[in-house]
Design a protein around this motif. Structure first.
Motif, mmCIF file in Angstrom:
data_model
loop_
_atom_site.group_PDB
_atom_site.id
_atom_site.type_symbol
_atom_site.label_atom_id
_atom_site.label_comp_id
_atom_site.label_asym_id
_atom_site.label_seq_id
_atom_site.Cartn_x
_atom_site.Cartn_y
_atom_site.Cartn_z
ATOM 1 N N GLU A 91 -66.570 91.428 8.634
ATOM 2 C CA GLU A 91 -67.446 90.653 7.770
ATOM 3 C C GLU A 91 -67.020 89.193 7.821
ATOM 4 O OE1 GLU A 91 -69.994 91.939 5.941
ATOM 5 O OE2 GLU A 91 -69.611 94.025 6.489
ATOM 6 N N LYS A 121 -75.287 78.692 -2.619
ATOM 7 C CA LYS A 121 -76.363 79.287 -3.407
ATOM 8 C C LYS A 121 -75.730 80.260 -4.399
ATOM 9 C CE LYS A 121 -79.733 78.221 -0.243
ATOM 10 N NZ LYS A 121 -81.142 77.945 -0.370
ATOM 11 N N LEU A 162 -74.871 90.354 -9.242
ATOM 12 C CA LEU A 162 -73.522 90.238 -8.691
ATOM 13 C C LEU A 162 -72.676 89.280 -9.506
ATOM 14 C CD1 LEU A 162 -74.585 90.029 -4.959
ATOM 15 C CD2 LEU A 162 -73.761 92.015 -6.196
ATOM 16 N N LEU A 204 -68.812 89.633 -10.301
ATOM 17 C CA LEU A 204 -67.789 89.641 -9.264
ATOM 18 C C LEU A 204 -67.107 88.282 -9.195
ATOM 19 C CD1 LEU A 204 -69.794 91.539 -6.527
ATOM 20 C CD2 LEU A 204 -68.112 92.444 -8.113
ATOM 21 N N TYR A 246 -66.296 86.013 -5.822
ATOM 22 C CA TYR A 246 -67.256 85.212 -5.061
ATOM 23 C C TYR A 246 -67.732 84.010 -5.862
ATOM 24 C CZ TYR A 246 -67.428 89.648 -2.604
ATOM 25 O OH TYR A 246 -67.087 90.784 -1.957
ATOM 26 N N ILE A 252 -76.183 80.537 3.762
ATOM 27 C CA ILE A 252 -76.822 81.041 4.975
ATOM 28 C C ILE A 252 -76.206 80.333 6.172
ATOM 29 C CG2 ILE A 252 -78.992 81.207 6.232
ATOM 30 C CD1 ILE A 252 -80.288 81.421 3.386
ATOM 31 N N GLY A 263 -78.510 82.427 10.639
ATOM 32 C CA GLY A 263 -79.522 82.932 9.717
ATOM 33 C C GLY A 263 -79.044 84.058 8.827
ATOM 34 N N ARG A 264 -77.812 84.500 9.045
ATOM 35 C CA ARG A 264 -77.325 85.583 8.182
ATOM 36 C C ARG A 264 -76.633 85.022 6.951
ATOM 37 N NH1 ARG A 264 -74.371 90.622 10.633
ATOM 38 N NH2 ARG A 264 -74.481 91.037 8.402
ATOM 39 N N VAL A 265 -76.578 85.850 5.946
ATOM 40 C CA VAL A 265 -75.946 85.438 4.690
ATOM 41 C C VAL A 265 -74.439 85.656 4.793
ATOM 42 C CG1 VAL A 265 -75.836 85.918 2.212
ATOM 43 C CG2 VAL A 265 -78.014 86.109 3.419
ATOM 44 N N LEU A 269 -70.801 85.400 2.284
ATOM 45 C CA LEU A 269 -70.317 85.226 0.913
ATOM 46 C C LEU A 269 -69.254 84.133 0.870
ATOM 47 C CD1 LEU A 269 -70.142 88.985 0.159
ATOM 48 C CD2 LEU A 269 -71.419 87.358 -1.238
ATOM 49 N N GLU A 274 -81.575 91.754 8.342
ATOM 50 C CA GLU A 274 -80.125 91.791 8.538
ATOM 51 C C GLU A 274 -79.448 91.712 7.184
ATOM 52 O OE1 GLU A 274 -77.718 90.694 11.906
ATOM 53 O OE2 GLU A 274 -79.161 89.060 12.121
ATOM 54 N N MET A 275 -78.529 92.602 6.986
ATOM 55 C CA MET A 275 -77.951 92.766 5.663
ATOM 56 C C MET A 275 -76.497 92.320 5.659
ATOM 57 S SD MET A 275 -78.867 94.093 2.708
ATOM 58 C CE MET A 275 -80.240 95.145 3.179
ATOM 59 N N THR A 276 -76.128 91.547 4.681
ATOM 60 C CA THR A 276 -74.715 91.215 4.503
ATOM 61 C C THR A 276 -74.181 92.028 3.348
ATOM 62 O OG1 THR A 276 -75.060 88.969 5.276
ATOM 63 C CG2 THR A 276 -73.080 89.360 3.983
ATOM 64 N N ARG A 277 -73.190 92.847 3.633
ATOM 65 C CA ARG A 277 -72.627 93.708 2.583
ATOM 66 C C ARG A 277 -71.849 92.868 1.578
ATOM 67 N NH1 ARG A 277 -75.396 98.174 3.616
ATOM 68 N NH2 ARG A 277 -75.791 98.122 5.837
ATOM 69 N N VAL A 278 -71.809 93.333 0.363
ATOM 70 C CA VAL A 278 -71.031 92.645 -0.665
ATOM 71 C C VAL A 278 -69.950 93.599 -1.172
ATOM 72 C CG1 VAL A 278 -71.111 91.416 -2.868
ATOM 73 C CG2 VAL A 278 -73.081 91.380 -1.351
ATOM 74 N N LEU A 312 -76.998 91.516 0.779
ATOM 75 C CA LEU A 312 -77.797 90.312 0.601
ATOM 76 C C LEU A 312 -78.617 90.066 1.865
ATOM 77 C CD1 LEU A 312 -74.972 88.031 -0.845
ATOM 78 C CD2 LEU A 312 -76.860 89.016 -2.140
ATOM 79 N N ILE A 313 -79.858 89.629 1.693
ATOM 80 C CA ILE A 313 -80.655 89.260 2.860
ATOM 81 C C ILE A 313 -81.108 87.811 2.727
ATOM 82 C CG2 ILE A 313 -81.460 91.590 3.388
ATOM 83 C CD1 ILE A 313 -84.099 90.861 2.014
ATOM 84 N N ASN A 314 -81.419 87.220 3.867
ATOM 85 C CA ASN A 314 -81.909 85.854 3.901
ATOM 86 C C ASN A 314 -83.424 85.891 3.954
ATOM 87 O OD1 ASN A 314 -82.695 83.277 4.545
ATOM 88 N ND2 ASN A 314 -81.704 83.244 6.561
ATOM 89 N N ILE A 363 -81.486 83.481 -0.834
ATOM 90 C CA ILE A 363 -80.604 84.641 -0.740
ATOM 91 C C ILE A 363 -81.029 85.672 -1.766
ATOM 92 C CG2 ILE A 363 -78.240 85.449 -1.017
ATOM 93 C CD1 ILE A 363 -77.384 82.765 0.195
#
Lengths: 850, 152
Positions: free
Chosen positions: A413, A505, A511, A514, A517, A522, A526-528, A530, B38-42, B52-54, B59
């Protein structure tokens, strides 16, 4: 509709004018005859009066009218501007603010009449003012006049629009990042050049849009002279406020966020810092105290300092107080540096004010200041010299929206670490890369330039699996050295990528809980990703220990104490039971009593003992119903005198074996009558006597309601309020219970997880309380809700929840006692752990020959 | 709440299926429907939060509806995103398949049956009896409130 629009304009304009008015009135008090100032004050009041007449706001019109009358006399030199008059006009300003506030909310006046204020204004108006003696014109007139005219080049813009612009720029920055990433793989001259240009323009646009949101810190400061003046007056002190760098700019949202903390610091300085004039004189200081505020930019951050030349803070007193409040342990305090001790004032629930005043010292304050500043990514530091003064230094970022961050990889990750917290990167490789990380009591540390750096493993922290764990012999180790609060620690990650400008953001409410974080962003692809919150990460991993994360440390210290407790037990033999034990605290004395002293009272055996009648219980019979009654003999019988604090009883046993003081290793519940269960003591299985049973035998059934039940019972109080916890704690401890405290649901969960308590007292106000109560019920630990009122408790009880009003100590005690199941594993633990928390424990136990 | 679904007027529902159950939500709360993102795990997030997705620079939290409804995990196949507007901005619901928008009157509406697990947890507003089965109407506000859900 036009009217509404006009009222809105009126409100906006008035709000600006009023903010200035506060400051001007205070200035005016010092320079009562500055015509420019007077004119400005007069104009503001006059404008509001005029406009309120237009809209038909009568109360507003009347108050401003009266104030204007007085001011006009002052302006014309027919009336002296006394302190009393200034106060009166300031009060009028407050009333105007209130009225305007009501108009903003409801569109009309609040209906409050302000009779008293109006009467006071009338009276002042009626009483003839004294014309001031002629004096020379004060200076400082020219600069005011020169300032006019700026308004011609400015326009009003809605903040919402600026926010939108900022968001759009954020998007643009992301798109730019993506283009740059794409460009890196292209070999096209024109495209390269264009993307370079895009890059430059975007950066410049970003900077300029950010500037539109900038406001001078003076916006917040201009309220402070008034605050200081009022405070100084009410405390009988003389305070001079100096401000430097009021033009220093920072983001509007940040300005909002620091308003309250700054006001609080200023209040603190006036109330606790600066001494009374006579005290100051006695210490050889000028009778007027100085409070100075300074703001300046430094290294992409804004520094704000609030310092006073008052009494200063005594670190020793702070440390002692913190120990007294149970925030730190005495041994921790003794190891602390002066600076560390001073910073204890930031701990929640800390207040040094010997006397609680209306202004400050309610035990909320510095911790709130710190939390608020940290919320916006800032830091607070306090330094003080006893007798010379105190300085609080605040550092906050210029803006929150776009920050530089370090991208790291772990367990596949990607995470971003804000660069502000980054100190250095360490890569260990080659032979035994991993071997350079040592372990101290299981906690990983790294020797960095001779200093031990505590390490936290990000994978472990986040519950991820990584290459490192799969292959612990791995040769490469990446340590990101970070600064959290004033400590440093290393974060172990799988890989380090690069630094990037990222757009922060917020994470949605799903969430929010938590703390590790700070938000999300982004990335170029293009992916998110943390964003890690460094203080949050530090706290979760516990690397800071000590005061830096007092709450977690407290939980840890409490569990440690519970786990390492040595249990003191009295061992004896009775009938078939070779090794029986009772907690030593319940034992008052050991006696040998001759048979001829034992008498019969009804069916019971008793002995006259120290002026009372001591009921005797023969344990052999109690444990084995079939056993024959003890026969009288010439040998004295061994009697263990037990006490529940109020009553005593004697247990007849065959032989006293020993008194042990050690950890109990294993427990097992017992189904045998009169026994709670078995423990291993000194390598041998030992049965724990059920004192309830013995007590009932001696005194009858009401014994169940005695204090034995409570003795040594471990009760966890989960309440965010230190006051609330203290209140309950005291009463429970008086009953010999052991009290553990949790200030958050997380702390409570931790303690529950470690089986550290038998009963949970849960404040209704605790955030996340439901989860805690669910956890307790899974573990079979009874939970009692602490309600804020009798009515609330009533309501909860209707929902079939055990609940008590938190101030109802007796009801609470009864509830605690009732809630504990007798027998079973919990009770064994309880009995075994009835420990030396109170004086009884130190009572000498002596063999007495009679 | 109940009156909204019964009575004379008709309502439009965006429908989707999860574990062969057929659900509907008020079409007005739906922002858009997307294919797998595309997924970002938390890590450490509540289990119902898949990641989370864009969404075009925004977000957005994705909630796994199978977990949310207490249904067995998805065996293969990619979930679809039904993006809804909550109080706190957009949230994506991960569902098995997206269905049509249905316009239904109140005549076939009934309160949720007591023995339905999903209904017991207050997630259902009611049930529409359709020719081919039942359409379970979800209360979107309750679905989005995951505060009682446990951490992963």
């Amino acid at each position: 509709m036009d009217d509404l629009e006009a009222i809105k304009d009126f409100l906006i304009e008035s709000a600006e004018n009023l903010a200035r008015l506060d400051q001007e009135m205070v200035e005016l008090e010092q320079r009562p005859r500055d015509p420019a100032l007077l004119a400005s004050v007069f104009r503001t009041i006059h404008t509001i009066k005029g406009t309120s007449g237009f809209f038909g706001f009568d109360t507003l019109g009347e108050i401003t009218h009266l104030a204007e009358n007085l001011l006009s006399e002052v302006r014309d030199g027919r009336r002296e501007l006394t302190t009393g008059l200034v106060s009166l006009i300031l009060r009028s300003v407050d009333a105007v603010k209130e009225l305007l506030g009501a108009i903003e909310e409801t569109g009309k006046e609040s209906g409050r009449q302000y009779r008293e204020l109006r009467a006071a204004l009338e009276e002042a108006w009626q009483s003839p003012g004294e014309a001031p003696a002629e004096t020379a014109m004060p200076e400082a007139e020219g600069e005011r006049a020169a300032k006019a005219g700026v308004s011609d080049t400015t326009i009003r813009v809605d903040v919402g629009l600026l926010d939108k612009l900022m968001n759009l720029v954020g998007e643009l920055v992301l798109a730019r990042n993506q283009i740059l990433q794409f460009n890196a793989g292209q070999d096209n001259g024109a495209f390269n050049a264009t993307s370079q240009r895009l890059n430059l323009i975007t950066t410049e646009l970003q900077e300029n849009v950010m500037k539109t949101r900038m406001q001078p810190i003076g916006m917040v400061w201009n309220k402070l002279p008034r605050v200081v003046r009022d405070l100084a007056q009410s405390c009988g002190k003389q305070v001079q406020l100096d401000m430097e760098g009021a033009e220093t700019e920072l983001d509007k949202t940040l300005i909002e966020a620091i308003k309250d903390p700054l006001t609080h610091l200023v209040r603190n300085a006036c109330d606790h810092g600066i001494e009374r004039p006579e005290q100051r004189a006695a210490r050889g200081k000028a009778s007027t105290g100085r409070l100075s505020m300074r703001a300046y930019h430094e290294g992409g951050q804004v520094n704000i300092e609030v310092s006073d030349d008052g009494a200063g803070i005594d670190p020793a007193k702070i440390a002692a107080k913190a120990v007294e409040r149970g925030l730190i342990r005495a041994d921790q305090a003794s190891r602390m540096s002066e600076r560390e001790a001073l910073n204890l004032v930031f701990l929640p629930g800390f207040s040094t004010a010997a006397q609680v005043t209306s202004i400050s010292g309610r035990g909320v304050g510095m911790d709130v200041v710190k939390t608020n500043i940290e919320k916006i990514g800032g830091t607070v530091d306090l330094s003080s010299r006893l007798g010379e003064g105190t300085t609080v230094k605040i550092k906050i970022p210029l803006t929150l929206a776009i920050i530089p961050g370090l991208v790291v990889y772990t367990a596949g990750e990607r995470f971003v670490i804000p660069q502000v917290s980054l100190l250095e990167l360490i890569r260990l490789e080659g032979e035994g890369g991993g071997g350079q990380v040592e372990r101290v009591q299981g906690a990983p540390v790294y020797r960095r330039r001779g200093q031990l750096l505590p390490l936290a493993d990000l994978n472990q922290l986040l519950g991820l699996q990584s290459a490192r764990e799969r292959n612990p012999q791995s040769d490469v180790m990446n340590i990101v050295v970070l600064q959290a609060e004033d400590r440093q620690f290393g974060l172990l990650v799988d890989g380090i990528s690069d630094t990037q400008e990222i757009v922060v953001k917020p994470l949605g409410k799903h969430l929010k809980g938590l703390s590790v974080y700070a938000g999300a962003t982004i990335m170029g692809d293009g992916r998110v990703a943390l964003i890690l919150d460094v203080p949050g990460v530090a706290e979760r991993s516990g690397v800071l220990g000590g005061r830096a994360n007092a709450s977690s440390a407290r939980a840890q210290a409490q569990t440690e104490a519970v786990e390492n407790e040595r249990r003191r037990l009295l061992l004896f033999r009775a009938g078939k039971s070779e090794r029986l034990a009772v907690p030593l605290e319940t034992v008052a004395r050991l006696e040998e009593i001759h048979w001829d002293r034992i008498e019969k009272a009804g069916s019971r055996q008793v002995v006259q003992y120290r002026g009372e009648i001591l009921p005797l219980v023969d344990l052999v019979c109690l444990l084995d119903r079939g056993a024959p009654e003890r026969k009288a003999s010439r040998e004295p019988v061994h009697v263990v005198v037990i006490s529940d604090g109020a009553r005593r009883a004697g247990l007849m046993v065959d032989q006293i074996v020993d008194i042990v003081d050690e950890r109990i290793e294993m427990r097992q519940a017992s189904r045998m009558r009169g026994l709670l269960g078995s423990v291993v003591v000194g390598g041998r299985v030992t049965d724990l006597l059920d004192l309830h049973m013995a007590g009932q035998e001696a005194w009858g059934a009401e014994f169940a309601e005695t204090r034995f039940a409570r003795k040594g019972l471990r009760v966890l109080i989960a309440d965010a309020s230190a006051f609330g916890r203290g209140l309950v704690r005291e009463r429970l401890e008086m009953e010999g219970m052991r009290v553990l405290e949790a200030a958050s649901s997380r702390e409570a969960a931790e303690l529950l997880d470690k089986d550290a308590c038998e009963v949970l007292l849960l404040a209704q106000t605790l955030a996340g309380g439901d989860a805690v109560s669910a956890q307790a019920s899974r573990k079979g630990i009874p939970a009692i809700r602490l309600a804020g009122s009798e009515a609330e408790a009533e309501e909860l009880r209707r929902e079939r929840l055990e609940a008590r009003f938190q101030f109802d100590a007796e009801g609470l005690l009864a509830a605690v006692q009732r809630s504990v199941p007798r027998g079973g594993a919990a009770a064994i633990g309880r009995l075994a752990e009835a420990v030396s928390a109170e004086d009884d424990a130190s009572r000498p136990v002596v063999m007495e020959e009679k | 709440m109940t009156d909204q679904h019964s009575g004379e007027t008709t309502h439009q529902y965006a429908t989707f299926s999860v574990d062969r159950l057929f659900f509907g939500i008020d079409v007005r709360t739906v922002q858009e429907v997307l294919r797998t993102q595309e997924m970002t795990r938390v890590p450490l997030a509540p289990a119902v939060v898949d990641g989370l997705i864009n969404l075009r620079g925004q977000i957005v939290v994705a909630i796994d509806m199978r977990r949310r409804l207490g249904l067995p995990p998805r065996q293969g196949g990619e979930p679809m995103n039904m993006v809804v507007r909550g109080d706190d901005g957009a949230v994506s619901l991960l569902v098995d398949e997206i269905g049509d928008v249905l316009e239904l009157g109140g005549e076939n509406w009934e309160p949720p049956p007591e023995n339905l697990d999903v209904g017991r947890r207050g997630l259902l507003d009611g049930v529409h009896k359709l020719d081919k089965g039942l359409l379970l109407i979800l209360n979107i506000a309750r679905v989005l409130d995951v505060s009682g859900c446990e951490a992963a």
